[in-house]
Write an enzyme that holds these catalytic residues in place. Structure first.
Site, short mmCIF file in Angstrom:
data_model
loop_
_atom_site.label_atom_id
_atom_site.label_comp_id
_atom_site.label_asym_id
_atom_site.label_seq_id
_atom_site.Cartn_x
_atom_site.Cartn_y
_atom_site.Cartn_z
NE ARG A 156 -12.81 -0.18 -0.19
CZ ARG A 156 -13.52 -0.62 0.84
NH1 ARG A 156 -14.79 -0.29 0.98
NH2 ARG A 156 -13.00 -1.41 1.75
CB SER A 166 -13.89 -8.41 9.61
OG SER A 166 -13.17 -9.36 8.85
CG ASP A 188 -7.78 -3.64 -2.57
OD1 ASP A 188 -8.20 -4.67 -3.13
OD2 ASP A 188 -8.22 -3.22 -1.50
CD1 TRP A 229 -10.02 -1.70 -4.26
CD2 TRP A 229 -9.62 0.47 -4.62
NE1 TRP A 229 -10.00 -1.08 -3.05
CE2 TRP A 229 -9.75 0.25 -3.22
CE3 TRP A 229 -9.37 1.76 -5.08
CZ2 TRP A 229 -9.63 1.28 -2.29
CZ3 TRP A 229 -9.27 2.80 -4.14
CH2 TRP A 229 -9.40 2.56 -2.77
CG ASP A 267 -2.05 -1.01 1.07
OD1 ASP A 267 -2.69 -1.03 0.01
OD2 ASP A 267 -2.26 -1.80 2.01
#
Length: 420
Positions: free
Chosen positions: A253, A389, A181, A257, A116
């Site tokens: 999402r 989660s 991502d 991405w 990231d």
């Protein structure tokens, strides 16, 4: 004198009409959104102070501010937001704060713990370089790109997203997991290639994009979240999800991405394969029968649908209504605006731009824009981080704000070009 007076009158009328036309074309949601953001981000600056080890991320269930540490993936969005505020307002207050928060991330240029670093460093230092010609900033980004490349394998032809770990529910061991991502981090590598003239950065970015296109994108242009590879052979071992509803579903999402990442990759390479993938993924998103009419998706396109089996403790009775994900909508809107300018397909050009504007108008409405003081810090409401989660469900998220402001600025630039 009469001629002079008539000329002045004519010039004034032309200028007035021109100004009226510009005002008519300037969509008011842009100013309204940035005006709404100002007190919220001033409030966020006050509470964060100079605490340059904790970065604002979301809200906790009790409404308190949730922070992530400097080495976590969302650290770059807050300084990026501050640069966007400066870009819109030209107020040096935002510039000074953006500079402080950007420079606080300097040590992350050596972070090799995960993929990231592109989010962390390009959203901060990359934006900073658009306003400040700072050689140190360039050097930091180049080193950040080198750190990202340490996670690349020639065998797998991809950048490893996470270190070896168990999958959700310990179903499988993920030895070399790559997630959708990760496409967003390639922009850092393309930047480094251009600045250094070192083609190895570009080579890695293109290889990674090609592998993602091959193994993450289904034939209908929906997408898998996680692909796990054998690091010794490069063979695909598993296609799964972590944040989506099920391994075969399409996490909203993740799809966003992909649209954004492949659009950016086409911009940097002009390789038609990436354009076709971006268009296919965008069409899947926009044409999906379960996309709500306001174009803000549910957190997963297939959540709770027949034939999709989750690997987590899904209890339908817990969800009277499927949560939306405003962050996925904001990312998609920003991507569609760029894609509309890059595609040669006239139909798609109009379709993508109209959809992006429709999404922005939805997000600018009272349903999603925090104009009533629902929380003291964030602009957009109703995002979903990781529902399986039970983490960050129906909350504001820092990256939703970032991509919303980016989309608004892209929209404004396109309007400016149309007005000239």
């Amino acid at each position: 004198m009469k001629v002079y007076f008539y000329c002045l009158t004519f010039v004034f009328m032309v200028a007035t009409l021109s100004g009226c036309q510009d005002q008519k074309k300037a969509d008011p949601i842009i100013a309204e959104s940035f005006n709404a953001a100002t007190p919220l981000y001033d409030s966020l600056l006050k509470v964060t102070g100079s605490n340059f080890t904790d970065y604002p991320h979301a809200l906790n269930p009790d409404g308190s501010l949730k922070f992530l540490q400097i080495d976590e993936w969302t650290g770059g969005f807050w300084p990026g937001i501050l640069w966007y505020m400066y870009e819109y307002t030209k107020d040096n207050h935002w510039k000074e704060e953006a500079r402080r928060w950007t420079e606080s991330l300097e040590t992350n240029q050596y972070n090799t713990a995960h993929h990231d670093i592109g989010f962390m460093m390009y959203c901060s230092y990359g934006n900073a370089l658009r306003f400040e010609d700072n050689a140190r900033y360039r050097d930091i980004l180049i080193q950040s790109a080198r750190s990202l490349c340490e996670r690349y394998s020639d065998t797998v032809q991809s950048i490893q997203s996470w270190n070896k770990r168990k999958s959700k529910g310990d179903k499988n061991l993920w030895e070399y997991p790559v997630i959708m991502d990760n496409m967003m981090n390639l922009e850092l590598l393309f930047y480094a290639a251009k600045v250094t003239k070192d083609s190895s950065f570009r080579h890695i970015a293109i290889n990674h994009a090609l592998q993602t296109m091959k193994n993450h994108v289904r034939t209908d242009y929906s997408s898998y979240h996680v692909v796990n590879y054998d690091p010794k052979t490069g063979k695909v071992l598993h296609r799964q999800t972590l944040q989506g509803f099920s391994d075969q579903s399409t996490w909203a999402r993740g799809q966003a991405w992909g649209i954004y990442g492949f659009t950016m990759t086409y911009r940097e390479t002009r390789d038609i394969r990436f354009l076709k993938t971006a268009e296919g993924m965008a069409d899947f998103f926009l044409n999906h029968p379960r996309l709500p009419s306001d174009k803000v998706p549910f957190w997963d396109f297939d959540a709770g649908e027949e034939g999709y089996v989750p690997d987590w403790d899904y209890r339908p009775e817990k969800f009277t209504e499927k949560p939306r994900d405003a962050s996925a909508a904001a990312i998609t809107a920003s991507a569609l605006l760029e894609l509309s300018a890059l595609t040669a397909d006239v139909h798609r050009k109009g379709k993508y731009k109209e959809a992006a504007i429709a999404i922005l108008h939805t997000l600018a409405s009272g349903s999603y824009l925090n104009t009533q003081g629902d929380n003291p810090y964030f602009l957009l409401k109703h995002s979903t981080g990781n529902l399986p989660s039970s983490n960050e469900v129906d909350v504001p998220l820092i990256y939703a704000d970032y991509y919303y402001l980016e989309a608004l600025l892209r929209y404004r630039k396109q309007q400016g070009k149309e007005n000239t």
